[in-house]
Design a protein around this motif. Sequence first.
Motif, PDB file in Angstrom:
ATOM      1  N   ASP A   2     -25.882  19.225 -39.494  1.00 44.80           N
ATOM      2  CA  ASP A   2     -26.180  19.687 -40.649  1.00 44.80           C
ATOM      3  C   ASP A   2     -25.645  21.060 -41.221  1.00 44.80           C
ATOM      4  O   ASP A   2     -25.306  22.007 -40.193  1.00 44.80           O
ATOM      5  N   ALA A   3     -25.518  21.529 -42.450  1.00 41.59           N
ATOM      6  CA  ALA A   3     -25.022  22.835 -42.797  1.00 41.59           C
ATOM      7  C   ALA A   3     -26.076  23.832 -42.616  1.00 41.59           C
ATOM      8  O   ALA A   3     -27.120  23.606 -42.644  1.00 41.59           O
ATOM      9  N   THR A 112     -26.170  17.366 -44.768  1.00 43.94           N
ATOM     10  CA  THR A 112     -25.194  16.620 -44.066  1.00 43.94           C
ATOM     11  C   THR A 112     -23.699  16.775 -44.827  1.00 43.94           C
ATOM     12  O   THR A 112     -23.613  16.873 -45.814  1.00 43.94           O
ATOM     13  N   PRO A 113     -22.931  16.877 -43.872  1.00 39.74           N
ATOM     14  CA  PRO A 113     -21.573  17.003 -44.130  1.00 39.74           C
ATOM     15  C   PRO A 113     -21.107  15.804 -45.158  1.00 39.74           C
ATOM     16  O   PRO A 113     -21.359  14.803 -44.917  1.00 39.74           O
ATOM     17  N   ILE A 114     -20.463  16.192 -46.198  1.00 37.07           N
ATOM     18  CA  ILE A 114     -19.586  15.132 -47.074  1.00 37.07           C
ATOM     19  C   ILE A 114     -18.137  14.810 -46.239  1.00 37.07           C
ATOM     20  O   ILE A 114     -17.746  13.634 -46.230  1.00 37.07           O
ATOM     21  N   ASP A 115     -17.522  16.079 -46.269  1.00 35.58           N
ATOM     22  CA  ASP A 115     -16.150  15.896 -45.900  1.00 35.58           C
ATOM     23  C   ASP A 115     -15.694  17.368 -45.256  1.00 35.58           C
ATOM     24  O   ASP A 115     -16.154  18.372 -45.690  1.00 35.58           O
ATOM     25  N   THR A 129     -11.739  14.429 -42.323  1.00 37.25           N
ATOM     26  CA  THR A 129     -12.636  13.794 -41.887  1.00 37.25           C
ATOM     27  C   THR A 129     -13.648  13.495 -42.796  1.00 37.25           C
ATOM     28  O   THR A 129     -14.349  14.608 -43.880  1.00 37.25           O
ATOM     29  N   TYR A 130     -14.417  12.303 -43.189  1.00 42.27           N
ATOM     30  CA  TYR A 130     -15.377  11.954 -44.372  1.00 42.27           C
ATOM     31  C   TYR A 130     -16.358  11.339 -43.854  1.00 42.27           C
ATOM     32  O   TYR A 130     -16.303  10.285 -42.768  1.00 42.27           O
ATOM     33  N   GLY A 135     -24.601  11.150 -42.003  1.00 43.53           N
ATOM     34  CA  GLY A 135     -23.750  12.065 -40.932  1.00 43.53           C
ATOM     35  C   GLY A 135     -22.767  11.505 -39.905  1.00 43.53           C
ATOM     36  O   GLY A 135     -21.955  12.118 -39.318  1.00 43.53           O
ATOM     37  N   THR A 136     -22.761  10.201 -39.749  1.00 48.74           N
ATOM     38  CA  THR A 136     -21.599   9.556 -38.883  1.00 48.74           C
ATOM     39  C   THR A 136     -20.431   9.443 -39.788  1.00 48.74           C
ATOM     40  O   THR A 136     -20.260   9.708 -41.005  1.00 48.74           O
TER      41      THR A 136
END
Length: 151
Positions: A2-3, A112-115, A129-130, A135-136
């Motif tokens: 998580d951010a 959640t990260p996007i990229d 990374t995408y 989040g996987t």
Amino acid sequence: MDAPREAHDAAPPTTPDAAPNAVDELGRPTGTWAEKDPHGGVVQGEYVDGERHGLWRHRSDAGALRSEGHYDRGRLTGPWTWYRASGGVLQRGELLDGEKHGYWQRFTADGTPIDEGHFDRGRKSGEWTYYHPDGTVRRTSVHRGHPPQAG
């Protein structure tokens, strides 16, 4: 992954009327300024020799922090972070002379990260990374960036 929630206050912005907004003997902005942003809200920071310099913050009309980052003699340079209305991080990264340069990350509204990856003077460079919405890792790719400069 998580951010992180950035620690920033939701203090009301300084209004342009309340900031010193001084000019030097040449009529250039100097010292602390607060200016209305054409997209809404107020931007505030320091002017040196008529140019934005150091940390500047953009707040919404309600006082929520929308972005913050550094200028070096009028050029966007150094770390910058953009926030969602909810206060979560939208994206963050480094700028060099107004271009994305260095490590960057973008996040969904739930953190959640996007990229994530690196920029080289405005172009994606190296491994990126995408992510899937959970989040996987969805995929990785390699970008070339700028070709080597002759000389």
